[in-house]
Design a protein around this motif. Structure first.
Motif, short mmCIF file in Angstrom:
data_model
loop_
_atom_site.label_atom_id
_atom_site.label_comp_id
_atom_site.label_asym_id
_atom_site.label_seq_id
_atom_site.Cartn_x
_atom_site.Cartn_y
_atom_site.Cartn_z
N LEU A 79 0.70 -1.16 0.08
CA LEU A 79 -0.03 -0.06 -0.19
C LEU A 79 0.83 1.39 0.13
CD1 LEU A 79 -2.82 -1.08 2.54
CD2 LEU A 79 -3.07 -0.49 -0.06
N GLY A 80 1.98 1.23 0.59
CA GLY A 80 2.91 2.47 0.57
C GLY A 80 3.51 2.54 -0.75
N LEU A 81 3.82 1.34 -1.31
CA LEU A 81 4.23 1.40 -2.80
C LEU A 81 3.34 2.15 -3.74
CD1 LEU A 81 6.34 -2.07 -3.21
CD2 LEU A 81 7.15 0.51 -3.25
N LEU A 82 2.03 1.79 -3.47
CA LEU A 82 0.74 2.11 -4.33
C LEU A 82 0.75 3.85 -4.03
CD1 LEU A 82 -1.76 1.96 -6.11
CD2 LEU A 82 -2.93 1.41 -3.97
N GLY A 83 0.97 3.97 -2.67
CA GLY A 83 0.49 5.58 -2.51
C GLY A 83 1.85 6.44 -3.14
N ALA A 137 3.65 10.15 -7.43
CA ALA A 137 4.49 10.45 -8.67
C ALA A 137 3.67 10.71 -9.86
CB ALA A 137 5.35 9.05 -8.91
N ALA A 138 2.37 9.75 -10.01
CA ALA A 138 1.60 10.11 -11.27
C ALA A 138 0.85 11.43 -11.01
CB ALA A 138 0.35 9.14 -11.24
N MET A 139 0.64 11.86 -9.63
CA MET A 139 -0.05 13.05 -9.57
C MET A 139 1.01 14.37 -9.81
SD MET A 139 -0.95 15.17 -5.88
CE MET A 139 0.85 15.76 -5.94
N VAL A 140 2.37 14.20 -9.27
CA VAL A 140 3.30 15.19 -9.68
C VAL A 140 3.39 15.20 -11.20
CG1 VAL A 140 5.61 15.80 -9.94
CG2 VAL A 140 4.84 15.07 -7.76
N VAL A 141 3.27 14.28 -12.05
CA VAL A 141 3.53 14.27 -13.54
C VAL A 141 2.27 15.05 -14.10
CG1 VAL A 141 3.56 12.91 -15.64
CG2 VAL A 141 4.83 12.36 -13.60
N VAL A 170 -8.00 13.69 -8.40
CA VAL A 170 -8.10 12.14 -7.79
C VAL A 170 -7.00 11.54 -7.71
CG1 VAL A 170 -8.77 9.96 -9.14
CG2 VAL A 170 -10.22 12.07 -9.40
N LEU A 171 -5.76 11.78 -8.32
CA LEU A 171 -4.41 11.08 -7.83
C LEU A 171 -4.23 11.40 -6.36
CD1 LEU A 171 -2.77 11.35 -11.21
CD2 LEU A 171 -3.56 9.22 -10.07
N LEU A 172 -4.31 12.77 -5.90
CA LEU A 172 -3.77 13.24 -4.80
C LEU A 172 -4.73 12.70 -3.96
CD1 LEU A 172 -3.78 16.99 -3.61
CD2 LEU A 172 -4.87 15.37 -2.25
N ALA A 173 -6.09 12.40 -3.97
CA ALA A 173 -6.95 11.82 -2.95
C ALA A 173 -6.46 10.43 -2.74
CB ALA A 173 -8.28 12.14 -3.19
N ALA A 174 -6.28 9.53 -3.88
CA ALA A 174 -6.01 7.94 -3.98
C ALA A 174 -4.60 7.87 -3.31
CB ALA A 174 -5.94 7.36 -5.38
N SER A 175 -3.78 8.90 -3.45
CA SER A 175 -2.34 8.85 -2.99
C SER A 175 -2.67 8.79 -1.16
CB SER A 175 -1.50 9.48 -3.28
OG SER A 175 -0.19 9.66 -2.81
N ALA A 176 -3.32 9.88 -1.02
CA ALA A 176 -3.53 9.83 0.49
C ALA A 176 -4.12 8.71 1.22
CB ALA A 176 -4.20 11.22 0.58
N VAL A 177 -5.15 8.32 0.43
CA VAL A 177 -5.84 6.99 1.27
C VAL A 177 -5.12 5.91 1.14
CG1 VAL A 177 -7.78 5.57 0.87
CG2 VAL A 177 -8.13 8.04 0.41
N ALA A 178 -4.24 5.60 0.07
CA ALA A 178 -3.26 4.36 0.20
C ALA A 178 -2.27 4.74 1.32
CB ALA A 178 -2.48 4.52 -1.15
N PHE A 179 -1.95 5.90 1.46
CA PHE A 179 -0.74 5.94 2.69
C PHE A 179 -1.29 5.57 3.96
CE2 PHE A 179 1.84 8.99 -0.34
CZ PHE A 179 2.92 7.93 -0.43
N LEU A 180 -2.41 6.25 3.98
CA LEU A 180 -3.09 5.86 5.46
C LEU A 180 -3.45 4.78 5.66
CD1 LEU A 180 -4.02 7.60 7.94
CD2 LEU A 180 -6.35 7.95 6.97
N ALA A 181 -4.07 4.11 4.45
CA ALA A 181 -4.32 2.58 4.69
C ALA A 181 -3.17 1.83 5.03
CB ALA A 181 -4.86 2.18 3.22
N ASP A 182 -1.83 1.97 4.50
CA ASP A 182 -0.61 1.28 4.77
C ASP A 182 -0.31 1.58 6.18
OD1 ASP A 182 2.09 0.21 3.91
OD2 ASP A 182 2.65 2.28 4.67
N ARG A 183 -0.59 2.80 6.79
CA ARG A 183 -0.46 3.07 8.18
C ARG A 183 -1.49 2.71 9.36
NH1 ARG A 183 4.11 3.17 10.81
NH2 ARG A 183 4.40 5.26 12.38
N ARG A 184 -2.86 2.75 8.78
CA ARG A 184 -3.73 2.57 9.86
C ARG A 184 -4.91 1.42 9.24
NH1 ARG A 184 -2.52 4.14 14.23
NH2 ARG A 184 -4.58 4.23 15.05
N GLY A 185 -4.83 1.12 8.28
CA GLY A 185 -5.37 -0.26 7.68
C GLY A 185 -6.54 0.15 6.62
N PRO A 186 -7.02 -0.42 5.58
CA PRO A 186 -7.89 0.23 4.81
C PRO A 186 -9.20 0.54 5.04
CG PRO A 186 -6.79 -1.93 3.87
CD PRO A 186 -6.45 -1.80 5.28
N GLY A 187 -9.89 -0.28 6.19
CA GLY A 187 -10.89 0.25 6.84
C GLY A 187 -10.80 1.65 7.59
N ARG A 188 -10.11 1.81 8.40
CA ARG A 188 -9.75 3.06 9.00
C ARG A 188 -9.43 4.26 7.94
NH1 ARG A 188 -8.36 2.92 14.68
NH2 ARG A 188 -8.44 0.58 15.55
#
Length: 267
Positions: A13-17, A22-26, A46-64
């Motif tokens: 999930l961290g790699l996904l984030g 990186a895609a958002m930067v491009v 959309v990329l910003l939001a998806a990246s943020a959710v992926a990073f938080l899911a990696d840290r706190r779990g997908p449900g949270r």
């Protein structure tokens, strides 16, 4: 109390984030260089939001992570829906028809932007004030409002919304920033309640150690990248350039990003 920092690049999930970031930067760079940057605005959000959710899911779990994002989106959408009808809490403004789709007159990507940057600002605030919830909420509210020093002038340039009476900061009234602070404070509270306390490890979904505690380095990186890119864009890329907005937004966001990273560097 010391809070540990994660190493998201070592987990899926961290790699996904990181990939989404990186895609958002491009997309952001392409948006700044295009003669019609509005076409990529929704993609960036959309990329910003998806990246943020992926990073938080990696840290706190997908449900949270999903719960926290949904809560911030709901609060942001509700504030915008009320705002365009009553003038509270931001001041009298309205959206144009440029951003689509819209729900109740509010562009969907606007609500998504509240969610993505809300999560990033909360992570920054967690690094700065990990032990005191009220201080964390206040710091997160200010960190998220600092981003609007870039957002509002940029969106006005693109014709995405208009203010009824204008204001002293590139046509933006001061009431807007007061409203952002109030709504952002609610957003920080909602993230704490849905994602859980940062000083409590989250059980891993299956065998293995619990998920780490403390702020997400990925989310702090996201906040810092947005600060740096917006500063550069207003200072050197956008036409006409705007050194005032570059300085105001860069200093304001940097005031939160720098101490967050200083915590990461402590041994």
């Amino acid at each position: 109390m010391r809070l540990g920092w994660d190493t998201p690049a070592s987990r899926p999930l961290g790699l996904l984030g990181a990939g989404l970031l990186a895609a958002m930067v491009v997309a952001q760079v392409a948006s700044g260089l295009r003669p019609e940057p509005i076409r990529l605005t929704s993609v960036v959000v959309v990329l910003l939001a998806a990246s943020a959710v992926a990073f938080l899911a990696d840290r706190r779990g997908p449900g949270r992570a999903a719960g926290a994002f949904a809560a911030t989106v709901a609060i942001g959408f509700a504030a915008e829906w009320v705002g365009i009808r009553t003038g509270l809490p931001f001041g009298e403004y309205s959206y144009t028809s440029v951003l689509r789709p819209q729900a109740g007159g509010v562009p969907v990507v606007v609500a998504a932007a509240w969610g993505g940057m809300g999560l990033a600002a909360h992570a920054v605030a967690t690094a700065i004030a990990p032990e005191n919830r009220v201080a964390r909420w206040a710091a997160g509210a200010a960190a998220l409002t600092a981003w609007d020093l870039f957002l509002d002038p940029q969106m006005l340039r693109l014709g995405l919304w208009t203010w009824a009476d204008g204001g002293p900061y590139r046509g933006v009234p001061l009431s807007n920033f007061a409203g952002w602070l109030a709504v952002s404070f609610l957003v920080m509270m909602a993230i704490d309640l849905t994602a859980g306390r940062e000083d409590t490890p989250v059980p891993a979904p299956g065998p293995g150690p619990a998920r780490g505690q403390g702020p997400s380095r990925g989310l702090v990186t996201l906040y810092s990248v947005m600060a740096g890119m917006e500063t550069l864009a207003f200072a050197a890329v956008f036409e006409p350039r705007d050194p005032l907005v570059a300085a105001a937004g860069g200093v304001a966001m940097g005031a939160f990003a720098v101490p967050a990273w200083r915590r990461a560097w402590r041994k």
